[in-house]
Design an enzyme around this catalytic site. Structure first.
Site, mmCIF file in Angstrom:
data_model
loop_
_atom_site.group_PDB
_atom_site.id
_atom_site.type_symbol
_atom_site.label_atom_id
_atom_site.label_comp_id
_atom_site.label_asym_id
_atom_site.label_seq_id
_atom_site.Cartn_x
_atom_site.Cartn_y
_atom_site.Cartn_z
ATOM 1 N N HIS A 17 3.974 6.683 9.310
ATOM 2 C CA HIS A 17 4.957 6.744 8.219
ATOM 3 C C HIS A 17 6.375 6.652 8.773
ATOM 4 O O HIS A 17 7.217 5.929 8.236
ATOM 5 C CB HIS A 17 4.845 8.075 7.451
ATOM 6 C CG HIS A 17 3.545 8.298 6.735
ATOM 7 N ND1 HIS A 17 2.804 9.452 6.871
ATOM 8 C CD2 HIS A 17 2.863 7.526 5.846
ATOM 9 C CE1 HIS A 17 1.734 9.395 6.092
ATOM 10 N NE2 HIS A 17 1.717 8.233 5.479
ATOM 11 N N LYS A 41 -5.094 15.967 -6.825
ATOM 12 C CA LYS A 41 -5.457 15.817 -5.409
ATOM 13 C C LYS A 41 -5.277 17.152 -4.715
ATOM 14 O O LYS A 41 -4.237 17.797 -4.882
ATOM 15 C CB LYS A 41 -4.500 14.819 -4.732
ATOM 16 C CG LYS A 41 -4.897 13.368 -4.853
ATOM 17 C CD LYS A 41 -4.061 12.567 -3.857
ATOM 18 C CE LYS A 41 -4.271 11.082 -3.974
ATOM 19 N NZ LYS A 41 -3.355 10.336 -3.093
ATOM 20 N N ARG A 90 -2.250 -1.008 6.517
ATOM 21 C CA ARG A 90 -2.901 -0.882 7.826
ATOM 22 C C ARG A 90 -4.000 -1.930 7.913
ATOM 23 O O ARG A 90 -3.752 -3.065 8.220
ATOM 24 C CB ARG A 90 -3.448 0.544 8.007
ATOM 25 C CG ARG A 90 -2.371 1.558 8.293
ATOM 26 C CD ARG A 90 -2.836 2.962 8.056
ATOM 27 N NE ARG A 90 -3.138 3.167 6.642
ATOM 28 C CZ ARG A 90 -3.491 4.320 6.114
ATOM 29 N NH1 ARG A 90 -3.646 5.369 6.872
ATOM 30 N NH2 ARG A 90 -3.722 4.427 4.823
ATOM 31 N N SER A 128 -3.043 10.414 7.580
ATOM 32 C CA SER A 128 -2.868 11.867 7.396
ATOM 33 C C SER A 128 -4.229 12.558 7.472
ATOM 34 O O SER A 128 -4.378 13.615 8.072
ATOM 35 C CB SER A 128 -2.211 12.157 6.048
ATOM 36 O OG SER A 128 -0.924 11.595 6.006
HETATM 37 P P1 ADP Z 1 -1.186 7.760 -0.428
HETATM 38 O O1 ADP Z 1 -1.996 9.000 -0.554
HETATM 39 O O2 ADP Z 1 -0.317 7.472 -1.623
HETATM 40 O O3 ADP Z 1 -1.896 6.530 0.060
HETATM 41 P P2 ADP Z 1 -0.153 8.255 2.228
HETATM 42 O O4 ADP Z 1 0.723 9.413 2.515
HETATM 43 O O5 ADP Z 1 -1.521 8.265 2.797
HETATM 44 O O6 ADP Z 1 -0.119 8.139 0.663
HETATM 45 O O7 ADP Z 1 0.568 6.908 2.684
HETATM 46 C C1 ADP Z 1 1.782 6.480 2.101
HETATM 47 C C2 ADP Z 1 1.954 5.008 2.409
HETATM 48 O O8 ADP Z 1 2.061 4.845 3.814
HETATM 49 C C3 ADP Z 1 0.781 4.128 1.979
HETATM 50 O O9 ADP Z 1 1.281 2.872 1.569
HETATM 51 C C4 ADP Z 1 -0.030 3.975 3.251
HETATM 52 O O10 ADP Z 1 -0.780 2.767 3.268
HETATM 53 C C5 ADP Z 1 1.073 3.949 4.281
HETATM 54 N N1 ADP Z 1 0.624 4.396 5.591
HETATM 55 C C6 ADP Z 1 -0.154 5.458 5.867
HETATM 56 N N2 ADP Z 1 -0.372 5.561 7.196
HETATM 57 C C7 ADP Z 1 0.288 4.515 7.762
HETATM 58 C C8 ADP Z 1 0.416 4.024 9.104
HETATM 59 N N3 ADP Z 1 -0.194 4.623 10.122
HETATM 60 N N4 ADP Z 1 1.174 2.933 9.320
HETATM 61 C C9 ADP Z 1 1.757 2.311 8.273
HETATM 62 N N5 ADP Z 1 1.651 2.683 6.989
HETATM 63 C C10 ADP Z 1 0.925 3.781 6.736
#
Ligand code: ADP
Length: 161
Positions: A17, A41, A90, A128
């Site tokens: 992120h 969630k 990803r 995450s």
């Molecule tokens: P959500 O639960 O809405 O998917 P996340 O917190 O998991 O939210 O992720 C927020 C955004 O960041 C999403 O678009 C996800 O695809 C992206 N994301 C998550 N991990 C990574 C990563 N390692 N590299 C790039 N983008 C990521």
């Protein structure tokens, strides 16, 4: 002023992120990292805790703010007069979900755009959910989450046992 909204759960923020936020902060005048509050969630950290960790992880980015929102992202965009949602991509598995969300949002408001930014290959496997698993079983969090997230993550998981 061009504003981008980067919404997500960020439970917790990872280096994947952070990489996306750093990159888009160079492309836009203002970036708002939007922590989604969703009672459906179950999250490890509260939305306030997730917001605080993001702020700690990004001390030097002057044009980046963090906010919390419950409800549709497009409703939040309206309050900020913003037109751009950024999401990270990803692997192929992310694609279908992101395409569906982008199209739903376009249907709800045809004036907005979703930008998909490819994950840095260094972090494409970082999620995450994955870092919570690593932390739960005592694995090293080095290179996965910002330093300021390591202890709170370990403590939170301990408290939940
Ligand atoms: P959500 O639960 O809405 O998917 P996340 O917190 O998991 O939210 O992720 C927020 C955004 O960041 C999403 O678009 C996800 O695809 C992206 N994301 C998550 N991990 C990574 C990563 N390692 N590299 C790039 N983008 C990521």
């Amino acid at each position: 002023m061009k504003t981008a909204i980067y919404p997500g759960s960020f439970d917790p923020i990872t280096l994947g992120h952070v990489d996306i936020i750093e990159r888009i902060s160079k492309m836009f005048d203002r970036v708002i990292v939007l922590v989604s509050e969703s009672p459906q969630k179950s999250q490890l950290f509260t939305s306030q805790e997730r917001k605080a960790l993001i702020e700690k992880a990004l001390p030097n980015l002057k044009n980046v703010e963090v906010d919390i929102h419950e409800g549709l992202t497009i409703d939040y965009l309206k309050t900020k007069n913003a037109k751009i949602i950024v999401r990270g991509l990803r692997a192929v598995v992310d694609f279908e979900y992101e395409m569906t969300m982008a199209n739903i949002n376009r249907k709800l408001d045809p004036t907005l755009e979703t930008l998909l930014v490819f994950a840095n290959p260094e972090y494409y496997f970082v999620s995450s959910r994955g870092v919570k698993e690593v932390a739960r079983y005592g694995g090293s969090l080095e290179g996965l989450v910002p330093d300021c997230v390591k202890q709170p993550l370990i403590q939170k998981l301990k408290a939940g046992r």
